[in-house]
Scaffold this active site. Structure first.
Site, PDB file in Angstrom:
ATOM      1  N   CYS A   1       0.766  -1.336   0.003  1.00 17.47           N
ATOM      2  CA  CYS A   1      -0.029  -0.057   0.020  1.00 17.47           C
ATOM      3  C   CYS A   1       0.790   1.212  -0.031  1.00 17.47           C
ATOM      4  O   CYS A   1       0.258   2.468  -0.428  1.00 17.47           O
ATOM      5  CB  CYS A   1      -1.028  -0.071   1.125  1.00 17.47           C
ATOM      6  SG  CYS A   1      -2.048  -1.430   1.344  1.00 17.47           S
TER       7      CYS A   1
ATOM      8  N   ASN B   1     -10.176  -0.042  -0.059  1.00 16.17           N
ATOM      9  CA  ASN B   1      -8.781  -0.057  -0.336  1.00 16.17           C
ATOM     10  C   ASN B   1      -8.194  -0.576  -1.448  1.00 16.17           C
ATOM     11  O   ASN B   1      -8.557  -1.712  -1.474  1.00 16.17           O
ATOM     12  CB  ASN B   1      -8.174  -0.933   1.010  1.00 16.17           C
ATOM     13  CG  ASN B   1      -6.601  -0.788   1.226  1.00 16.17           C
ATOM     14  OD1 ASN B   1      -6.094  -0.637   0.365  1.00 16.17           O
ATOM     15  ND2 ASN B   1      -6.156  -1.202   2.460  1.00 16.17           N
TER      16      ASN B   1
ATOM     17  N   HIS C   1      -3.091   7.256   1.817  1.00 11.10           N
ATOM     18  CA  HIS C   1      -3.621   5.669   1.570  1.00 11.10           C
ATOM     19  C   HIS C   1      -5.037   5.657   1.892  1.00 11.10           C
ATOM     20  O   HIS C   1      -5.328   5.890   3.197  1.00 11.10           O
ATOM     21  CB  HIS C   1      -2.531   4.741   1.904  1.00 11.10           C
ATOM     22  CG  HIS C   1      -3.093   3.472   1.898  1.00 11.10           C
ATOM     23  ND1 HIS C   1      -3.695   2.923   0.725  1.00 11.10           N
ATOM     24  CD2 HIS C   1      -3.197   2.424   2.730  1.00 11.10           C
ATOM     25  CE1 HIS C   1      -4.152   1.752   0.953  1.00 11.10           C
ATOM     26  NE2 HIS C   1      -3.711   1.521   2.268  1.00 11.10           N
TER      27      HIS C   1
END
Length: 325
Positions: free
Chosen positions: A119, A282, A252
Site C-alpha cells: 500500500c 482499499n 492511502h
C-alpha cells in the site's frame, strides 16, 4: 541550475463492476458469512468498491489510467522515458507489469520496472521517479499504481474481504526548473511482515502456502497512525514547511479511522483530507493516485496547492511525499 520534478497530469481507472456493501453482504451470506452495511461502514467507512471481471489484469487497469494521465499532461506515450508501476498483484511472476504495460502503450526502449511496497507502493515509486529525474536519468515518467486485490481475498473472512477493491491511478512526472516534489521520506520494518501479508508462492506449477490475504487489523492500526505522522513530519522538516502549509492531505485510503487519526495528529481539519475510501475501498498502491485524480478532476485540488501524500502497507512499509502541484 537545479533540476526538479513536477506532476503535470493525473489519471485513474476503475473496473466497471461496482460492488456495494449490500451486494457483498448478499454474496457472503450465500457462503454462510454474516455481515452488514452498517457493520462495514462503522468500522471502515467503506460503502462500495470495484472488482474486475475475469480476463482483466493490473496492466489493463494501469494502461487505462496512464492514457488519462497522458491526456491531462498533453503528452503522448512516445514522450515517456521511464515507467514505474507499483503493484502487489502483477500480471505474471515475470516479466514486470511495467514491461507488459509499456507494450500496451505501444512504446519501447525506456526503462520499465515494478515496485513492490504494497500500500506504500505509489509513494515509493514516486520517490524513485523523482530521484531519477533530478539526476537526469529520466525526463518524463509515468508513475502508476495498479491493483487487483479481489483475487487475493478470502471471502470467508469478513474482517478482510470487505476492505479491498481494484483500480489504478497514474501521474505524469516531468523535469522542471520549479520545485514540484519538495521532500520525501521512506521507511520499512521487516519485523512486522506477519501482520499484513499473503503468505504463499508458486512452486512446481501450484500455489504453495496460503495465497490469500491475512491481516492483524488491530496491529496494523496501532502502527499505522504513529508512523504516518512521523513520516509526514519528517517530509515537512526536510522541506522547511509546517502543517499549516498543507492544503490537502491525500492518504492511502485504507480505513477512515486511520485517516482521521492521522489528520488529527497533524492538526488538520477533516475537510482538508481527500477521502475516496467510501467508494473505492482499499485499492492498495492504487489508492493515493486514484484519490489524487478524483480530487483534481472534481476541482477540489488545484494547481499551486501543497499536498501531503502518505501511505502505509505490508512489509511493514510507510512513507510520505510533500509536493506543490
Amino acid at each position: 541550475m537545479t533540476r526538479y520534478s513536477r506532476i503535470t497530469g493525473t489519471g485513474s481507472h476503475l473496473p466497471p463492476r461496482r460492488v456495494t456493501n449490500a451486494d457483498l453482504t448478499a454474496q457472503l451470506a450465500a457462503s454462510g458469512v454474516e455481515t452488514s452495511d452498517e457493520w462495514i461502514v462503522e468500522r471502515t467507512g467503506i460503502r462500495a468498491r470495484h472488482f474486475v471481471d475475469p480476463g482483466m489484469f493490473a496492466s489493463d487497469l494501469g494502461a487505462a489510467a496512464a492514457h488519462h494521465a497522458l491526456e491531462a499532461a498533453g503528452r503522448q506515450p512516445q514522450d515517456i522515458d521511464l515507467i514505474i508501476v507499483a503493484t502487489s498483484t502483477p500480471d505474471m511472476v515475470f516479466p514486470s507489469t511495467a514491461c507488459i504495460l509499456q507494450n500496451k502503450l505501444g512504446i519501447a526502449g525506456c526503462p520499465a520496472f515494478d515496485v513492490q511496497a504494497v500500500c506504500s507502493g505509489f509513494v515509493y515509486a514516486l520517490t524513485v521517479a523523482d530521484s531519477m529525474i533530478r539526476t537526469g536519468a529520466a525526463t518524463r515518467a509515468l508513475v502508476i499504481g495498479a491493483e487487483i486485490f479481489s483475487r487475493l481475498l478470502d471471502f470467508k473472512d469478513r474482517t478482510t474481504c470487505v476492505l479491498f477493491g481494484d483500480g489504478a491511478g497514474a501521474v505524469v512526472l516531468e523535469a522542471s526548473d520549479e520545485p514540484g516534489i519538495l521532500a520525501t521520506d521512506l521507511h520499512a520494518d521487516g519485523r512486522h511482515v506477519g501482520i499484513l501479508c499473503v503468505p504463499g508462492h508458486v512452486s512446481g506449477g501450484a500455489a504453495m502456502g496460503d495465497p490469500l490475504l491475512k491481516m492483524d487489523g488491530q496491529a496494523v492500526f496501532k502502527l499505522a497512525v504513529g508512523v504516518l505522522e512521523e513520516a509526514a513530519r519528517a517530509a515537512l522538516a526536510k522541506a522547511g514547511r509546517t502543517e499549516a502549509d498543507i492544503d490537502w492531505l491525500i492518504p492511502h485510503q485504507a480505513n477512515i479511522r486511520i485517516m482521521q487519526g492521522t489528520a488529527k495528529r497533524l492538526k488538520l481539519p477533516l475537510d482538508k483530507v481527500v477521502v475516496t475510501v467510501d467508494q473505492h475501498g482499499n485499492t492498495s498502491a492504487a489508492s493515493i493516485p486514484l484519490a489524487l485524480d478524483s480530487a483534481v478532476r472534481s476541482g477540489r485540488v488545484r494547481k499551486g496547492d501543497t499536498l501531503m501524500l502518505e501511505g502505509v502497507g505490508g512489509g511493514f512499509t510507510w512513507g510520505a511525499v510533500l509536493l506543490d502541484l
